[in-house]
Write an enzyme that holds these catalytic residues in place. Sequence first.
Site, PDB file in Angstrom:
ATOM      1  N   SER A  52      32.135 -44.622  51.190  1.00 36.21           N
ATOM      2  CA  SER A  52      33.591 -44.725  51.082  1.00 36.21           C
ATOM      3  C   SER A  52      33.984 -44.847  49.607  1.00 36.21           C
ATOM      4  O   SER A  52      33.129 -44.955  48.735  1.00 36.21           O
ATOM      5  CB  SER A  52      34.087 -45.937  51.878  1.00 36.21           C
ATOM      6  N   HIS A  54      36.338 -42.581  48.338  1.00 38.14           N
ATOM      7  CA  HIS A  54      36.845 -41.262  47.920  1.00 38.14           C
ATOM      8  C   HIS A  54      38.126 -40.900  48.654  1.00 38.14           C
ATOM      9  O   HIS A  54      38.495 -39.731  48.726  1.00 38.14           O
ATOM     10  CB  HIS A  54      35.795 -40.187  48.202  1.00 38.14           C
ATOM     11  N   HIS A 213      31.293 -41.466  41.905  1.00 38.01           N
ATOM     12  CA  HIS A 213      30.800 -42.773  42.345  1.00 38.01           C
ATOM     13  C   HIS A 213      30.884 -43.794  41.227  1.00 38.01           C
ATOM     14  O   HIS A 213      30.068 -44.710  41.151  1.00 38.01           O
ATOM     15  CB  HIS A 213      29.368 -42.658  42.864  1.00 38.01           C
TER      16      HIS A 213
END
Lengths: 320, 320
Positions: A52, A54, A213
Amino acid sequence: MKKLINHREHFVSDMLAGLKINDPDIDIIADTVVVRKQRKESGVALISGGGSGHEPAHAGYVAGGMLDAAVCGEVFTSPTPDKVLEAIKHVDNGDGVLMIIKNYSGDVMNFEMAKEMAEAEGHKVDAVIVRDDIAIEDAEMRRGVAGTVLVHKYAGYLSDEGRSLAQVKEKTESMMTTLHSIGMAVHPCMVPTTGDYGFSLEEEEMEIGIGIHGEKGIYREKMETVDKIADRLLEELYKYNDSSELIVMINGMGGTPLSELYVVTKYVMASLENKGRKVTKLLVGDYMTALDMQGFSITILDHDEQIVAALEAPVESTYF
Amino acid sequence: MKKLINHREHFVSDMLAGLKINDPDIDIIADTVVVRKQRKESGVALISGGGSGHEPAHAGYVAGGMLDAAVCGEVFTSPTPDKVLEAIKHVDNGDGVLMIIKNYSGDVMNFEMAKEMAEAEGHKVDAVIVRDDIAIEDAEMRRGVAGTVLVHKYAGYLSDEGRSLAQVKEKTESMMTTLHSIGMAVHPCMVPTTGDYGFSLEEEEMEIGIGIHGEKGIYREKMETVDKIADRLLEELYKYNDSSELIVMINGMGGTPLSELYVVTKYVMASLENKGRKVTKLLVGDYMTALDMQGFSITILDHDEQIVAALEAPVESTYF
């Protein structure tokens, strides 16, 4: 740490609960697997997911015309194979399942493991791996970034056209041969589950070739005006593309204000025009973010009439 | 200053140029007035605007079903009367023009001045002033914030229904009697034309009762978890509303990641439910921002079937 959260340990489940409150057309199964409330009765089912952070990717793209399920891991952390397996079992209507995986070792390993488990249970499953981020030179090692969202949309269109699993896979893989992205950031993101920034930047520095990330870029450079940044990123992309007609996506990284994204748009388009590159389809918005990172990425893709039609086809997601 | 801009002096014009590239249905006249490419042939024409920096407000709402024109000032700076006059002259189709003005002295003065100039030229013009921000105690002094976007949508619906100027004004004013908002921030915005932050906050502080022009809040408090922040803001709103059925908008301030906005959504809805308040219509997103400020606002409004129908009516804006 100043984040709008309740507790770091249930950040992802809280986020998904809020997403569901706002979207009556989705359900959440197995805690972190977002699926359509109305399962698609025929056609290749499409699964994506990954860590998660994004948002709106990928859960926001679970909607008519795009994904059938999104398997959501913890922030920037691959979901486990059992969750992917749950997704496969839920969405498979007999026409097979295509997994759209961003090229990160954890994601590839866990999705592939789920594929094997599902095949053992009689499901027909295949996968495509997105590697659009040219910041990484080695083509095999390239990460999947914003271009992944275009793959979701194209595959959703092909599935709705009634194409077979083999056809959807073959056509998306063909599309991906010209799908290239590169991103930059002026501010790192803060990870709400740790309170840490992915990197730190001096006042007059920017990162070129960032991932999604929170990791730093490939190049750290002196901050420039956006016209020069646009030229800089496009020059990198042109190394992989000499097409005169392009599909272009300008993607905000999550914390970039819309006003700046439009300034970026002006200069990216001007830079393309200067080089004689015609844009046949443009997308601007926050499609694949890295939490509250400030920056943007550019994705380019060879013009193709069918792909443009796919990108313009109706979709029930608010975010595409 | 690390902002994705070319030059601070043409930030707004660059931003509008990018907006137009991405939206073929708008035109820009008089440099900074955004209008529909296809002028509405009948029905009350709706104009809003004010300082820039609140994107997608207001230019992003120039679309079928909402505004006919947005007059865009410099960042956080009221547009001049001559620009508002240009907008009035352009959009007036004979059915009159309603200006939706956020309650800031510069905006009110300049829009009212334009109204007088337009009336002298024979145009029928009226105005409603939005004062939804309860952070300011004095009702007359209250600022117009996120609730303004709901006024745009409601007025757009009424106009499309063929209501007269007097009726659109009367109905939106009636709606505004129960329209209340309050916002908070964990990070200030940076103004791209000056490089300045609107305020500074210590690591464990938050601002309650912020405006949308980068100004600090009414209260500076110790950072709390989002469930407590939701309770805190709703308690303020309940002072002005005891309705058991509400329309609710949860608005991101521009730099808030979507993931956190969904966490906010979960806890705002839980807090409302705890108090026995039923939500008949929910909107979540970045509707009225303050550049890259991180935070959110809550807007509540008494349930009304016609208003819900108006909010759910089709609209050609990507942002509503």
